[in-house]
Every structure is written in structure tokens, then in C-alpha cells.
Design a protein around this motif. Structure first.
Motif, PDB file in Angstrom:
ATOM      1  N   LEU A  35      12.442 -22.070 -18.200  1.00  0.00           N
ATOM      2  CA  LEU A  35      11.351 -21.434 -17.471  1.00  0.00           C
ATOM      3  C   LEU A  35      11.818 -21.068 -16.072  1.00  0.00           C
ATOM      4  O   LEU A  35      12.515 -21.844 -15.415  1.00  0.00           O
ATOM      5  CB  LEU A  35      10.135 -22.372 -17.376  1.00  0.00           C
ATOM      6  N   GLY A  36      11.435 -19.899 -15.620  1.00  0.00           N
ATOM      7  CA  GLY A  36      11.738 -19.500 -14.256  1.00  0.00           C
ATOM      8  C   GLY A  36      13.189 -19.210 -13.987  1.00  0.00           C
ATOM      9  O   GLY A  36      13.605 -19.128 -12.826  1.00  0.00           O
ATOM     10  N   GLY A  37      13.985 -19.059 -15.024  1.00  0.00           N
ATOM     11  CA  GLY A  37      15.405 -18.761 -14.828  1.00  0.00           C
ATOM     12  C   GLY A  37      16.173 -19.872 -14.148  1.00  0.00           C
ATOM     13  O   GLY A  37      17.174 -19.620 -13.470  1.00  0.00           O
ATOM     14  N   TYR A  38      15.735 -21.155 -14.335  1.00  0.00           N
ATOM     15  CA  TYR A  38      16.422 -22.283 -13.685  1.00  0.00           C
ATOM     16  C   TYR A  38      17.862 -22.415 -14.176  1.00  0.00           C
ATOM     17  O   TYR A  38      18.769 -22.695 -13.415  1.00  0.00           O
ATOM     18  CB  TYR A  38      15.647 -23.577 -13.952  1.00  0.00           C
ATOM     19  N   ASP A  39      18.076 -22.193 -15.463  1.00  0.00           N
ATOM     20  CA  ASP A  39      19.407 -22.222 -16.067  1.00  0.00           C
ATOM     21  C   ASP A  39      19.653 -20.912 -16.809  1.00  0.00           C
ATOM     22  O   ASP A  39      18.716 -20.170 -17.131  1.00  0.00           O
ATOM     23  CB  ASP A  39      19.539 -23.377 -17.067  1.00  0.00           C
ATOM     24  N   THR A  40      20.919 -20.658 -17.092  1.00  0.00           N
ATOM     25  CA  THR A  40      21.253 -19.619 -18.052  1.00  0.00           C
ATOM     26  C   THR A  40      21.306 -20.269 -19.439  1.00  0.00           C
ATOM     27  O   THR A  40      21.417 -21.480 -19.561  1.00  0.00           O
ATOM     28  CB  THR A  40      22.609 -18.980 -17.725  1.00  0.00           C
ATOM     29  N   LEU A  41      21.220 -19.467 -20.463  1.00  0.00           N
ATOM     30  CA  LEU A  41      21.162 -19.992 -21.828  1.00  0.00           C
ATOM     31  C   LEU A  41      22.568 -20.116 -22.402  1.00  0.00           C
ATOM     32  O   LEU A  41      23.303 -19.134 -22.492  1.00  0.00           O
ATOM     33  CB  LEU A  41      20.306 -19.076 -22.701  1.00  0.00           C
TER      34      LEU A  41
ATOM     35  N   ALA B 264      25.936 -22.841 -15.617  1.00  0.00           N
ATOM     36  CA  ALA B 264      26.302 -21.499 -15.167  1.00  0.00           C
ATOM     37  C   ALA B 264      25.058 -20.852 -14.563  1.00  0.00           C
ATOM     38  O   ALA B 264      24.087 -20.602 -15.261  1.00  0.00           O
ATOM     39  CB  ALA B 264      26.821 -20.654 -16.329  1.00  0.00           C
ATOM     40  N   GLY B 265      25.078 -20.644 -13.254  1.00  0.00           N
ATOM     41  CA  GLY B 265      23.968 -19.971 -12.593  1.00  0.00           C
ATOM     42  C   GLY B 265      22.731 -20.815 -12.428  1.00  0.00           C
ATOM     43  O   GLY B 265      21.623 -20.282 -12.329  1.00  0.00           O
ATOM     44  N   ARG B 266      22.865 -22.143 -12.396  1.00  0.00           N
ATOM     45  CA  ARG B 266      21.687 -22.996 -12.216  1.00  0.00           C
ATOM     46  C   ARG B 266      21.130 -22.844 -10.804  1.00  0.00           C
ATOM     47  O   ARG B 266      21.878 -22.852  -9.826  1.00  0.00           O
ATOM     48  CB  ARG B 266      22.034 -24.463 -12.480  1.00  0.00           C
TER      49      ARG B 266
END
Length: 334
Positions: free
Chosen positions: A10-16, A218-220
Motif C-alpha cells: 500500500l502506498g508504494g512503501y516497497d517495490t514488488l 529495492a526502493g523502500r
């Protein structure tokens, strides 16, 4: 047995993270997300709306803890943190970690001993508002002390059967997250105790094992997981720490049986005698060394005197020989 692995974003907290093991598994891989643009080769995406749009952290906990209606069709679910990379298939994980007699399996925390230690770390690292954390800590210390003494459990991987007992425990857990700290590892042992649910706790390195790797980040957006820092804490927490320290000291004293204490005293006395004997021997040796040094100096002095006398004798002999030679020459001329 139908198995589903799921995660929440949610909210782009992590990348998938793509889960390569999905290619060798019959399990479904679901990602619950509010993103309209998320794509994946190994996850099936389920679009969801946050329960609390201004609190995405707790909103994600709704799906992590309570699940989603779509998960009711599965016998076992494996909820993983978005930064967990699976190294084994879900079938292997369930077979290894979830015995038939258990409804839930969890990993023990690899680097903290008690939930009280976990509270301290949450405050120290500013992972949540410490006023709320201390309120929760005070509540547990006064009413549920066993929850603070429990071994902390890692929340990065939850393996659960679809049973009513598990659902009841998860509801208690989610209520605690809504009421107190959003750091769900603080309230998980309490919820399990309150529901009477005994999980299969596995001693497995949280960071890396043959089953998983964590954290693969990655990108957290780390800042979303932080809270402002304030320097104060409840007295009851200090009392709990003092009680815990007293228990540790009492346990150490219990190990000191009279025979052990007597043996330790004898050993100390023996070592003291050895030290005293060694000191006396050192004094004797130092005295001998001093005597030898003095004797060496005397011999060197005598040798120097003899050498000096020998030089004077040779000089006198040479002078005498010169005089005698001159006398003979003068006598010959006459």
C-alpha cells in the motif's frame, strides 16, 4: 490442499519482488495493493482500498493479519513481507514448518530474547509514536506481564490454516494494532496467549535460510516507517526491567551451590598462595640477579684496573729500555 502465498503493498512503501519459485509451484501468489499501475510476472494482483487512508501502515495490517475474503477458498495461507524472497516452494515450506497438529507456524525472533527488548528497540529506532508504545507497554506490564516475558516472534512470514481458532486470534491481534502500536510484533505474543493458540515456533535465521531471504529491499520508502523521537518513558517499564534483572541474578545465585562456592573459595586460596609463592620466588631471583650484577661490576672493575696497570708497566718497561740503550751508547763512545 490449496495453498496461497500473499503479500500487501500500500502506498508504494516497497517495490514488488518477483518470486521465481512460483514457476515450480501449484500455489497461487496474490498481491493486495492500492496501486493502479503495478504489474508482475509471478503475482496475481488484487486491487484493494486502504481501511485508513491516512494510516497506510495499519491499513496494510488489516490484510496481513485478517486476510481478505478471497483467501477463504484456501486451506493454508503464507503471508510474507514484501521484502521477503522465497527460496523454496510454498509446498516445501508448509511441509517443513507446519506439522499437522498445529494451525499456525512462526519463526522465532533471531536477535532479541523478550518482547520487552522489542519494545525498547521500537522506541530506540523511532519506529512508532513512543507515547502510544509506552501506553501499550504500561498496559502489558500491569495486566499481562507474561506477554512481555515471551519470546518475540518474527512477523515477516505467517503460515496459517484456515480455521476459526486462528481467525479469533488474528482478530485480537488486529484490535491491538489498531489500539496500540502499529508494530505488530509487539502484540502478536499477547494475541496468541489471549486466544489460547499455540503456534509451531521454528528456530530459523530471520535473515537467510534455505527457505527464504530477507530483507531484499529495492526502493523502500523508509521514512514512512519512522516516527518523531522523544526522550521519556514510563516508570513501570523500568520496574519490569528491574524485575527481569533480579530474576537473572537469582538464577545465577541458584547455580552457586554450597559445594561449588566452597570449591571456588579453595581455588581462589590456592591461586593466592601460588601468587604469593611466585612473588617470593621473584624477590629471591631479583636478589640473585642484583648480586650477580654487583659481582660482574667488581670483576669488570678489577679487570679494568689490571689492564690499566699492565699498560703502565709496559710503558715503564719501554722507558727503562730506552734509558739503558742510551747508557750503553754513551759508554761505548768513551
Amino acid at each position: 490442499m490449496r495453498i496461497c502465498v500473499y503479500t500487501v503493498l500500500l502506498g508504494g512503501y516497497d517495490t514488488l519482488l518477483e518470486q521465481v519459485v512460483a514457476a515450480n509451484s501449484k500455489a497461487d501468489f496474490l498481491c493486495f495493493s492500492d496501486s493502479q499501475n503495478l504489474v508482475s510476472e509471478t503475482w496475481r494482483l488484487e486491487r484493494v482500498d486502504p481501511l485508513l487512508p491516512q494510516d497506510l501502515h495499519r491499513s496494510s495490517r488489516e490484510y496481513k493479519i485478517l486476510g481478505h475474503p478471497v483467501l477463504q477458498q484456501y486451506d493454508v495461507t503464507i503471508c510474507i513481507d514484501a521484502s521477503v524472497l522465497l527460496r523454496s516452494t510454498p509446498e516445501q515450506i508448509v511441509a517443513q514448518l507446519l506439522p499437522e497438529e498445529f494451525d499456525m507456524a512462526l519463526l522465532a525472533h533471531s536477535y532479541r530474547d523478550t518482547v520487552l527488548d522489542e519494545f525498547d528497540e521500537v522506541v530506540r529506532l523511532n519506529y512508532d509514536d513512543r507515547f502510544r508504545v509506552y501506553e501499550q507497554l504500561t498496559d502489558y506490564a500491569v495486566h499481562f506481564p507474561a506477554a512481555l516475558d515471551a519470546r518475540p516472534l518474527w512477523g515477516g512470514m505467517l503460515i496459517r490454516r484456515n480455521t476459526q481458532h486462528v481467525a479469533d486470534a488474528m482478530r485480537i491481534w488486529f484490535y491491538q494494532v489498531l489500539r496500540y502500536s502499529r508494530r505488530d510484533q509487539l502484540s502478536l505474543p499477547f494475541a496468541l496467549q489471549a486466544a489460547g493458540l499455540t503456534p509451531h515456533v521454528v528456530e530459523l535465521d530471520n535473515f537467510q535460510s534455505e527457505l527464504h531471504e530477507w530483507p531484499v529491499i529495492a526502493g523502500r520508502k523508509v521514512v514512512q516507517g519512522k516516527a518523531p523521537a522523544f526522550a521519556h518513558g514510563p516508570m513501570v517499564a523500568e520496574l519490569r526491567r528491574a524485575v527481569q534483572r533480579i530474576k537473572e541474578l537469582e538464577a545465577q545465585l541458584a547455580d552457586c551451590e554450597p559445594a561449588a562456592v566452597a570449591a571456588l573459595r579453595n581455588r581462589i586460596a590456592q591461586q593466592a598462595a601460588e601468587i604469593e609463592e611466585g612473588f617470593a620466588e621473584r624477590v629471591r631471583l631479583e636478589q640473585n640477579i642484583e648480586g650477580l650484577r654487583r659481582r660482574q661490576w667488581e670483576l669488570e672493575y678489577v679487570a679494568a684496573r689490571r689492564s690499566s696497570m699492565s699498560r703502565r708497566i709496559r710503558k715503564y718497561a719501554r722507558a727503562l729500555a730506552v734509558k739503558l740503550t742510551r747508557g750503553r751508547l754513551l759508554a761505548g763512545k768513551r
